[in-house]
Write a protein that holds these residues in place. Structure first.
Motif, PDB file in Angstrom:
ATOM      1  N   HIS A 184      58.321  66.898  32.188  1.00 23.80           N
ATOM      2  CA  HIS A 184      58.229  68.296  32.593  1.00 23.80           C
ATOM      3  C   HIS A 184      59.532  69.040  32.289  1.00 23.80           C
ATOM      4  CE1 HIS A 184      57.139  71.864  34.810  1.00 23.80           C
ATOM      5  NE2 HIS A 184      58.173  71.708  35.629  1.00 23.80           N
ATOM      6  N   ILE A 185      60.656  68.419  32.596  1.00 19.51           N
ATOM      7  CA  ILE A 185      61.946  69.048  32.295  1.00 19.51           C
ATOM      8  C   ILE A 185      62.115  69.210  30.780  1.00 19.51           C
ATOM      9  CG2 ILE A 185      64.439  68.716  32.384  1.00 19.51           C
ATOM     10  CD1 ILE A 185      63.256  69.595  35.018  1.00 19.51           C
ATOM     11  N   ALA A 186      61.697  68.206  30.016  1.00 16.02           N
ATOM     12  CA  ALA A 186      61.800  68.306  28.557  1.00 16.02           C
ATOM     13  C   ALA A 186      60.944  69.458  28.024  1.00 16.02           C
ATOM     14  CB  ALA A 186      61.383  66.988  27.913  1.00 16.02           C
ATOM     15  N   ASP A 187      59.749  69.648  28.596  1.00 17.42           N
ATOM     16  CA  ASP A 187      58.890  70.759  28.173  1.00 17.42           C
ATOM     17  C   ASP A 187      59.538  72.105  28.496  1.00 17.42           C
ATOM     18  OD1 ASP A 187      57.040  68.955  27.257  1.00 17.42           O
ATOM     19  OD2 ASP A 187      55.802  69.012  29.070  1.00 17.42           O
ATOM     20  N   LEU A 188      60.142  72.213  29.665  1.00 16.05           N
ATOM     21  CA  LEU A 188      60.809  73.468  30.023  1.00 16.05           C
ATOM     22  C   LEU A 188      61.979  73.749  29.087  1.00 16.05           C
ATOM     23  CD1 LEU A 188      60.848  73.222  33.936  1.00 16.05           C
ATOM     24  CD2 LEU A 188      59.323  74.586  32.496  1.00 16.05           C
ATOM     25  N   LEU A 189      62.727  72.715  28.730  1.00 12.89           N
ATOM     26  CA  LEU A 189      63.827  72.904  27.792  1.00 12.89           C
ATOM     27  C   LEU A 189      63.318  73.304  26.409  1.00 12.89           C
ATOM     28  CD1 LEU A 189      66.054  69.861  28.811  1.00 12.89           C
ATOM     29  CD2 LEU A 189      66.639  72.270  29.105  1.00 12.89           C
ATOM     30  N   ALA A 190      62.194  72.703  25.992  1.00 11.93           N
ATOM     31  CA  ALA A 190      61.631  73.049  24.687  1.00 11.93           C
ATOM     32  C   ALA A 190      61.236  74.523  24.635  1.00 11.93           C
ATOM     33  CB  ALA A 190      60.429  72.164  24.389  1.00 11.93           C
ATOM     34  N   LYS A 191      60.793  75.094  25.754  1.00 12.38           N
ATOM     35  CA  LYS A 191      60.459  76.519  25.784  1.00 12.38           C
ATOM     36  C   LYS A 191      61.692  77.393  25.564  1.00 12.38           C
ATOM     37  CE  LYS A 191      56.431  75.989  28.788  1.00 12.38           C
ATOM     38  NZ  LYS A 191      55.828  76.307  30.109  1.00 12.38           N
ATOM     39  N   HIS A 192      62.869  76.827  25.874  1.00 13.03           N
ATOM     40  CA  HIS A 192      64.120  77.540  25.603  1.00 13.03           C
ATOM     41  C   HIS A 192      64.671  77.198  24.218  1.00 13.03           C
ATOM     42  CE1 HIS A 192      64.866  79.361  29.569  1.00 13.03           C
ATOM     43  NE2 HIS A 192      64.348  78.261  30.094  1.00 13.03           N
ATOM     44  N   ARG A 193      63.853  76.561  23.363  1.00 15.63           N
ATOM     45  CA  ARG A 193      64.245  76.193  21.998  1.00 15.63           C
ATOM     46  C   ARG A 193      65.352  75.148  21.987  1.00 15.63           C
ATOM     47  NH1 ARG A 193      66.640  80.035  19.774  1.00 15.63           N
ATOM     48  NH2 ARG A 193      66.742  81.526  21.492  1.00 15.63           N
ATOM     49  N   VAL A 194      65.286  74.225  22.938  1.00 19.72           N
ATOM     50  CA  VAL A 194      66.221  73.103  22.993  1.00 19.72           C
ATOM     51  C   VAL A 194      65.528  71.868  22.436  1.00 19.72           C
ATOM     52  CG1 VAL A 194      67.615  71.610  24.464  1.00 19.72           C
ATOM     53  CG2 VAL A 194      67.426  74.055  24.987  1.00 19.72           C
ATOM     54  N   THR A 195      66.157  71.205  21.483  1.00 15.82           N
ATOM     55  CA  THR A 195      65.646  69.932  20.971  1.00 15.82           C
ATOM     56  C   THR A 195      66.055  68.826  21.935  1.00 15.82           C
ATOM     57  OG1 THR A 195      65.852  70.715  18.693  1.00 15.82           O
ATOM     58  CG2 THR A 195      65.644  68.336  19.029  1.00 15.82           C
ATOM     59  N   VAL A 196      65.080  68.084  22.465  1.00 15.59           N
ATOM     60  CA  VAL A 196      65.335  67.077  23.491  1.00 15.59           C
ATOM     61  C   VAL A 196      65.182  65.686  22.894  1.00 15.59           C
ATOM     62  CG1 VAL A 196      64.646  66.154  25.735  1.00 15.59           C
ATOM     63  CG2 VAL A 196      64.570  68.628  25.311  1.00 15.59           C
ATOM     64  N   VAL A 197      66.167  64.845  23.137  1.00 12.86           N
ATOM     65  CA  VAL A 197      66.126  63.432  22.757  1.00 12.86           C
ATOM     66  C   VAL A 197      66.248  62.630  24.041  1.00 12.86           C
ATOM     67  CG1 VAL A 197      67.264  61.567  21.502  1.00 12.86           C
ATOM     68  CG2 VAL A 197      67.159  63.874  20.508  1.00 12.86           C
ATOM     69  N   ASP A 198      65.224  61.876  24.378  1.00 11.03           N
ATOM     70  CA  ASP A 198      65.205  61.075  25.606  1.00 11.03           C
ATOM     71  C   ASP A 198      64.805  59.657  25.251  1.00 11.03           C
ATOM     72  OD1 ASP A 198      65.292  60.336  28.263  1.00 11.03           O
ATOM     73  OD2 ASP A 198      63.257  61.024  28.703  1.00 11.03           O
ATOM     74  N   GLN A 199      65.784  58.777  25.160  1.00  8.49           N
ATOM     75  CA  GLN A 199      65.549  57.409  24.711  1.00  8.49           C
ATOM     76  C   GLN A 199      66.366  56.428  25.540  1.00  8.49           C
ATOM     77  OE1 GLN A 199      63.377  56.371  22.492  1.00  8.49           O
ATOM     78  NE2 GLN A 199      62.727  58.399  21.747  1.00  8.49           N
ATOM     79  N   PRO A 200      65.941  55.157  25.585  1.00 10.33           N
ATOM     80  CA  PRO A 200      66.737  54.134  26.280  1.00 10.33           C
ATOM     81  C   PRO A 200      68.058  53.893  25.569  1.00 10.33           C
ATOM     82  CG  PRO A 200      64.880  53.142  25.121  1.00 10.33           C
ATOM     83  CD  PRO A 200      64.672  54.616  25.061  1.00 10.33           C
ATOM     84  N   PRO A 201      68.977  53.165  26.196  1.00 12.87           N
ATOM     85  CA  PRO A 201      70.347  53.044  25.664  1.00 12.87           C
ATOM     86  C   PRO A 201      70.429  52.566  24.225  1.00 12.87           C
ATOM     87  CG  PRO A 201      70.199  52.093  27.855  1.00 12.87           C
ATOM     88  CD  PRO A 201      68.817  52.455  27.472  1.00 12.87           C
ATOM     89  N   GLU A 202      69.615  51.583  23.855  1.00  7.10           N
ATOM     90  CA  GLU A 202      69.741  51.029  22.509  1.00  7.10           C
ATOM     91  C   GLU A 202      69.134  51.933  21.438  1.00  7.10           C
ATOM     92  OE1 GLU A 202      65.995  49.480  24.448  1.00  7.10           O
ATOM     93  OE2 GLU A 202      68.115  49.726  24.988  1.00  7.10           O
ATOM     94  N   LEU A 203      68.377  52.968  21.829  1.00  7.84           N
ATOM     95  CA  LEU A 203      67.716  53.840  20.853  1.00  7.84           C
ATOM     96  C   LEU A 203      68.249  55.262  20.843  1.00  7.84           C
ATOM     97  CD1 LEU A 203      63.976  52.760  21.333  1.00  7.84           C
ATOM     98  CD2 LEU A 203      65.596  51.978  19.599  1.00  7.84           C
ATOM     99  N   VAL A 204      69.027  55.638  21.859  1.00  7.78           N
ATOM    100  CA  VAL A 204      69.441  57.040  21.946  1.00  7.78           C
ATOM    101  C   VAL A 204      70.373  57.428  20.799  1.00  7.78           C
ATOM    102  CG1 VAL A 204      71.411  56.582  23.478  1.00  7.78           C
ATOM    103  CG2 VAL A 204      70.279  58.814  23.532  1.00  7.78           C
ATOM    104  N   ALA A 205      71.247  56.536  20.356  1.00  8.06           N
ATOM    105  CA  ALA A 205      72.176  56.871  19.269  1.00  8.06           C
ATOM    106  C   ALA A 205      71.437  57.132  17.956  1.00  8.06           C
ATOM    107  CB  ALA A 205      73.222  55.770  19.106  1.00  8.06           C
ATOM    108  N   PRO A 206      70.576  56.207  17.477  1.00 10.01           N
ATOM    109  CA  PRO A 206      69.857  56.522  16.225  1.00 10.01           C
ATOM    110  C   PRO A 206      68.903  57.697  16.374  1.00 10.01           C
ATOM    111  CG  PRO A 206      69.057  54.467  17.194  1.00 10.01           C
ATOM    112  CD  PRO A 206      70.298  54.835  17.936  1.00 10.01           C
ATOM    113  N   ALA A 207      68.314  57.883  17.555  1.00 12.93           N
ATOM    114  CA  ALA A 207      67.409  59.023  17.751  1.00 12.93           C
ATOM    115  C   ALA A 207      68.169  60.345  17.662  1.00 12.93           C
ATOM    116  CB  ALA A 207      66.702  58.900  19.097  1.00 12.93           C
ATOM    117  N   LEU A 208      69.368  60.387  18.220  1.00 16.41           N
ATOM    118  CA  LEU A 208      70.178  61.602  18.121  1.00 16.41           C
ATOM    119  C   LEU A 208      70.585  61.861  16.679  1.00 16.41           C
ATOM    120  CD1 LEU A 208      71.679  63.935  19.429  1.00 16.41           C
ATOM    121  CD2 LEU A 208      73.566  62.371  19.934  1.00 16.41           C
ATOM    122  N   ALA A 209      70.930  60.815  15.939  1.00 23.50           N
ATOM    123  CA  ALA A 209      71.269  60.978  14.524  1.00 23.50           C
ATOM    124  C   ALA A 209      70.068  61.495  13.740  1.00 23.50           C
ATOM    125  CB  ALA A 209      71.760  59.647  13.950  1.00 23.50           C
TER     126      ALA A 209
END
Length: 444
Positions: free
Chosen positions: A407-432
């Motif tokens: 829900h928070i990610a959807d609200l941020l997307a309405k503000h044109r924010v790109t959201v990356v929400d991943q576990p520790p081992e995946l957050v770095a490549p997902a952000l890249a």
């Protein structure tokens, strides 16, 4: 002064002598006198420790989990030999071994000896060795002169950068975007690169009709298309939330023994920094909770990664709530022109709804914003549990937590924010990947 095990053994033999041979006060006095005489002889003949001189050298920085070597040169200017046991007083977190470094060394008069401490730190940050303790033994080995002397050294333990293994694959994708690798589909940017012949699969919107018209032979036309390259020299501001949510445990030991959310955020920031610098962009760093904890800006491209890594090494989470309004104000002051703002924080619903969401619009109005959050892998494990009543309740709680994050990610997307929400081992490549996608879309 320090007594050795030999003094204890001699006292035990003296007790046997008194009990068997001379069970009287006289026997006790004789044994005590012998032990005391031996101790005095050792103290008198032991090499002096006050005059010893210490000079340190060696590593000043090391990656977490790697090995550092620090050398200490001991100079003996006295006229007597020093036979000593030297303890290098490092804090426990500077060495993975259960016993701190101890060295047995003999230093003849007027000479020097070098000892080396091999350290494997278990925590980030600055590790200080302020003192060296020297125990100089006498010829009988019953007692020793002991003194603690100052010999300062600082070892800075840097983040481990375990996501470095993802850098080659992301650099290959970056080369594809730059047009250095032949592809059927070219990455789109906003800077014109070159013209080339049309091939099957090219976007017809990329056809350059004027150039095509100039390349005709008789009735035949060679269709050419424009190629683009991603924007370069763009500004990227990485913002680290060092508030209380950064101290949350995330159940991983790969990034350090603490296993806190901030460690994974630092790793993701390092991968993005290395990738963006190779892409020709400028990278600044800001760590903030209620005030600026550290900042790196306006550095040369060759020094940025090293300075960012150094600044990250000493960051620790603060048990205070993030001042979101102050954060946005600080970012707007520091990023005067349009930039990519990468905010590494938590998607927890309560602090997000009451803090960042009401003010994020002021940030997205001027900048492209990416919010990266480190998800707790324990939530996913709990959501899959169905073994007993406790597991079912845990699964329900985990599902509720995941729903709130979505829900928070959807609200941020309405503000044109790109959201990356991943576990520790995946957050770095997902952000890249998010960075590369924005670059390919020409949104930087």
């Amino acid at each position: 002064m320090a007594l050795t095990w030999r003094a204890g053994a001699l006292a035990a033999l003296g007790a046997v002598f008194v009990g068997v041979v001379l069970p009287s006060w006289t026997g006790i006095a004789i044994v005590a006198a012998v032990i005391l005489l031996g101790i005095l002889i050792d103290l008198a003949l032991a090499g002096p420790v006050r005059s010893l001189q210490f000079t340190r050298s060696g590593d000043t920085t090391v990656r977490l989990g790697a090995t550092a070597r620090v050398q200490t040169v001991i100079t003996n200017p006295a006229r007597r030999r020093v036979r000593a046991l030297i303890r290098d007083a490092w804090p426990p977190s500077a060495d993975a071994a259960p016993v701190q470094p101890r060295h047995s060394v003999t230093i003849p008069a007027g000479e020097r000896r070098r000892i080396e401490s091999v350290l494997t730190p278990t925590r980030r940050g600055d590790r200080h060795a302020e003192h060296v303790t020297v125990r100089s033994f006498g010829p009988l080995g019953l007692a020793a002169r002991q003194r603690t002397m100052r010999s300062a050294w600082r070892l800075r333990v840097l983040p481990p950068f375990v996501s470095r293994r993802h850098l080659p694959s992301r650099l290959a994708r970056l080369r594809e975007l730059d047009g250095r690798t032949s592809l059927l589909v070219r990455g789109q940017g906003t800077e014109f690169d070159s013209l080339r012949d049309y091939t099957a699969g090219d976007d017809v919107r990329s056809i350059d009709w004027r150039a095509t018209a100039r390349r005709h032979v008789g009735d035949h036309y060679d269709v050419v298309v424009r190629t683009w390259r991603p924007e370069r020299d763009r500004s990227i501001l990485i913002v680290l939330d060092t508030g209380r949510t950064a101290a949350g445990r995330i159940g991983t030991e790969e990034l350090g023994t603490d296993g806190v959310r901030l460690d994974a955020a630092l790793d993701a920031a390092l991968l993005l920094t290395a990738l963006a610098l190779r892409a020709g962009d400028r990278v600044d760093l800001l760590a903030y909770d209620r005030r600026v904890r550290t900042a790196v800006s306006r550095t040369s491209a060759s020094q940025t990664l090293a300075q960012v890594t150094e600044a990250m090494a000493v960051l620790e989470p603060e048990l205070v709530e993030l001042d979101a309004r102050g954060l946005v104000t600080t970012v707007l002051k520091r990023a005067g022109h349009r930039a990519l703002v990468v905010l590494l924080t938590s998607l927890d619903s309560a602090p997000m709804a009451e803090g960042l969401l009401p003010v994020i619009g002021a940030l997205t109005a001027r900048h492209e914003v990416v919010l990266a959050s480190v998800a707790d892998p324990r939530i996913e494990q709990m959501a899959a549990g169905r073994g007993d009543a406790t597991a079912v309740y845990e699964a329900a709680s985990a599902e509720r937590a995941r729903g709130e994050r979505r829900h928070i990610a959807d609200l941020l997307a309405k503000h044109r924010v790109t959201v990356v929400d991943q576990p520790p081992e995946l957050v770095a490549p997902a952000l890249a990947d998010a960075y590369l996608a924005l670059k390919a879309a020409g949104r930087l």
